[in-house]
Design an enzyme around this catalytic site. Structure first.
Site, mmCIF file in Angstrom:
data_model
loop_
_atom_site.group_PDB
_atom_site.id
_atom_site.type_symbol
_atom_site.label_atom_id
_atom_site.label_comp_id
_atom_site.label_asym_id
_atom_site.label_seq_id
_atom_site.Cartn_x
_atom_site.Cartn_y
_atom_site.Cartn_z
ATOM 1 N N SER A 182 -2.772 6.948 -1.710
ATOM 2 C CA SER A 182 -3.986 7.287 -0.962
ATOM 3 C C SER A 182 -3.731 7.215 0.532
ATOM 4 C CB SER A 182 -5.115 6.321 -1.332
ATOM 5 O OG SER A 182 -6.176 6.483 -0.412
ATOM 6 N N HIS A 240 -3.439 11.475 -2.672
ATOM 7 C CA HIS A 240 -4.860 11.199 -2.895
ATOM 8 C C HIS A 240 -5.599 11.202 -1.553
ATOM 9 C CE1 HIS A 240 -8.169 9.328 -5.264
ATOM 10 N NE2 HIS A 240 -8.414 8.620 -4.159
ATOM 11 N N ASP A 300 -9.261 10.725 0.259
ATOM 12 C CA ASP A 300 -10.607 10.190 0.085
ATOM 13 C C ASP A 300 -11.564 10.803 1.089
ATOM 14 O OD1 ASP A 300 -10.274 8.134 -2.011
ATOM 15 O OD2 ASP A 300 -8.845 7.279 -0.587
ATOM 16 N N MET A 330 -15.159 10.830 2.478
ATOM 17 C CA MET A 330 -16.343 9.947 2.511
ATOM 18 C C MET A 330 -17.314 10.440 3.576
ATOM 19 S SD MET A 330 -14.622 6.186 2.307
ATOM 20 C CE MET A 330 -13.216 5.828 1.240
ATOM 21 N N HIS A 345 -10.721 13.124 -3.740
ATOM 22 C CA HIS A 345 -11.712 12.221 -4.311
ATOM 23 C C HIS A 345 -12.944 12.278 -3.416
ATOM 24 C CE1 HIS A 345 -12.749 7.711 -5.256
ATOM 25 N NE2 HIS A 345 -13.651 8.557 -5.718
ATOM 26 N N MET A 355 -16.276 11.191 -2.257
ATOM 27 C CA MET A 355 -17.296 10.139 -2.259
ATOM 28 C C MET A 355 -18.395 10.579 -1.306
ATOM 29 S SD MET A 355 -14.640 6.994 -2.284
ATOM 30 C CE MET A 355 -13.345 8.124 -1.787
ATOM 31 N N MET A 362 -13.280 3.686 -11.245
ATOM 32 C CA MET A 362 -13.076 2.936 -9.996
ATOM 33 C C MET A 362 -12.878 1.462 -10.306
ATOM 34 S SD MET A 362 -13.101 5.072 -7.471
ATOM 35 C CE MET A 362 -12.983 3.813 -6.191
ATOM 36 N N ASP A 421 -8.455 3.610 -9.466
ATOM 37 C CA ASP A 421 -8.418 3.696 -8.000
ATOM 38 C C ASP A 421 -9.093 2.464 -7.416
ATOM 39 O OD1 ASP A 421 -8.490 4.416 -5.337
ATOM 40 O OD2 ASP A 421 -9.856 6.118 -5.612
HETATM 41 C C1 DX5 Z 1 -11.627 3.522 -2.053
HETATM 42 C C2 DX5 Z 1 -10.790 4.745 -2.224
HETATM 43 C C3 DX5 Z 1 -9.398 4.460 -2.598
HETATM 44 C C4 DX5 Z 1 -8.632 3.632 -1.597
HETATM 45 C C5 DX5 Z 1 -7.746 2.726 -2.392
HETATM 46 O O1 DX5 Z 1 -12.949 3.841 -2.082
HETATM 47 O O2 DX5 Z 1 -11.322 5.603 -3.200
HETATM 48 O O3 DX5 Z 1 -8.670 5.645 -2.908
HETATM 49 O O4 DX5 Z 1 -7.831 4.364 -0.720
HETATM 50 O O5 DX5 Z 1 -7.110 1.873 -1.530
HETATM 51 P P1 DX5 Z 1 -6.378 0.547 -2.043
HETATM 52 O O6 DX5 Z 1 -5.306 1.003 -2.993
HETATM 53 O O7 DX5 Z 1 -5.857 -0.052 -0.813
HETATM 54 O O8 DX5 Z 1 -7.402 -0.285 -2.739
HETATM 55 ZN ZN ZN Z 2 -10.010 7.265 -3.851
#
Ligand code: DX5
Ligand code: ZN
Length: 227
Positions: free
Chosen positions: A8, A32, A34, A36, A65, A67, A136, A174
């Site tokens: 990620s 990956h 994210d 947000m 991903h 969010m 998650m 994740d």
């Molecule tokens: C959190 C994200 C993850 C995050 C994971 O909401 O969806 O993808 O990057 O990070 P680590 O592996 O550090 O928990």
């Molecule tokens: Zn993620």
């Protein structure tokens, strides 16, 4: 491929994303990303323009991903841009079947994510629409959080539902996935592992990916040999 590792970039240096992607370019299966929106989760990261640039800057397939609120409106754009996989959240989608189908029609794998408190059972009938189920293992929003062991029974139940359903559905975890927790995830049935801090917090990111893969692979093989 037995297990897959998806580093990620949330834990990477956002000013140098192409270089950060290249650090794991030869060893990771996915990158990956994210997305947000500061509404669905209390954090703001990046959106489609950055994903479009990243797609040009890396050979790795991109695992988006989302969010965000209203994924029904935005998800297809990521698939059309060329993301290999686009994951929407059960808690945010109002028309998940339509959106998952639109993602597939645009040529990406359709992912469906569940927050820690969201049960998997109500979605059993949706499995035919899903290429990857994301369970998650932290509350979404931030990297570097502590792994939630309480989610492992759900990973196990999700694996059972997937086996019963048949077909090829990947099971992703994740959040808090590291050398200390990845074996538990693989033992519960996960086969795609997102890792942010465990990869980008390491001095040698590529070696961290190799190490995570070795651990996941042996735990996964042990589980499948026993069943
Ligand atoms: C959190 C994200 C993850 C995050 C994971 O909401 O969806 O993808 O990057 O990070 P680590 O592996 O550090 O928990
Ligand atoms: Zn993620």
């Amino acid at each position: 491929m037995v297990v897959q590792i998806s580093p990620s970039i949330l834990s990477a240096d956002f000013a140098r994303l192409a270089d950060e992607a290249a650090r794991v370019g030869d060893v990771a299966d996915w990158l990956h990303v994210d997305v947000m929106d500061n509404h669905f989760v209390p954090n703001l990261t990046l959106g489609l323009p950055v994903v479009e640039s990243l797609l040009k800057a890396t050979q790795l397939p991109v695992d988006c991903h989302l969010m965000i609120e209203d994924p029904d409106r935005w998800a297809v754009g990521y698939a059309e841009a060329g993301a290999g996989s686009v994951t929407i959240h059960a808690e945010a989608a109002k028309a998940p079947v339509r959106t998952l189908r639109a993602i597939r029609e645009a040529g990406a794998r359709a992912g469906f994510a569940l927050n820690p408190a969201t049960p998997v059972e109500p979605y059993e009938d949706l499995l035919g629409e899903i290429d990857m189920l994301l369970v998650m293992t932290v509350e979404p929003g931030f990297g570097g959080q502590r792994f939630l062991d309480i989610v492992l029974p759900k990973v196990r139940r999700a694996r059972e539902l997937i086996e019963r359903h048949g077909g090829e559905i990947w099971l992703q975890v994740d959040g808090g996935v590291s050398a200390a927790t990845i074996e538990r995830c693989a033992d519960a049935g996960a086969d795609v592992f997102v890792a942010g801090n465990a990869v980008y917090g390491a001095e040698d990111a590529a070696q961290a990916v190799r190490d995570l893969r070795d651990r996941a692979e042996s735990a996964f093989k042990k589980r499948t040999a026993a069943s």
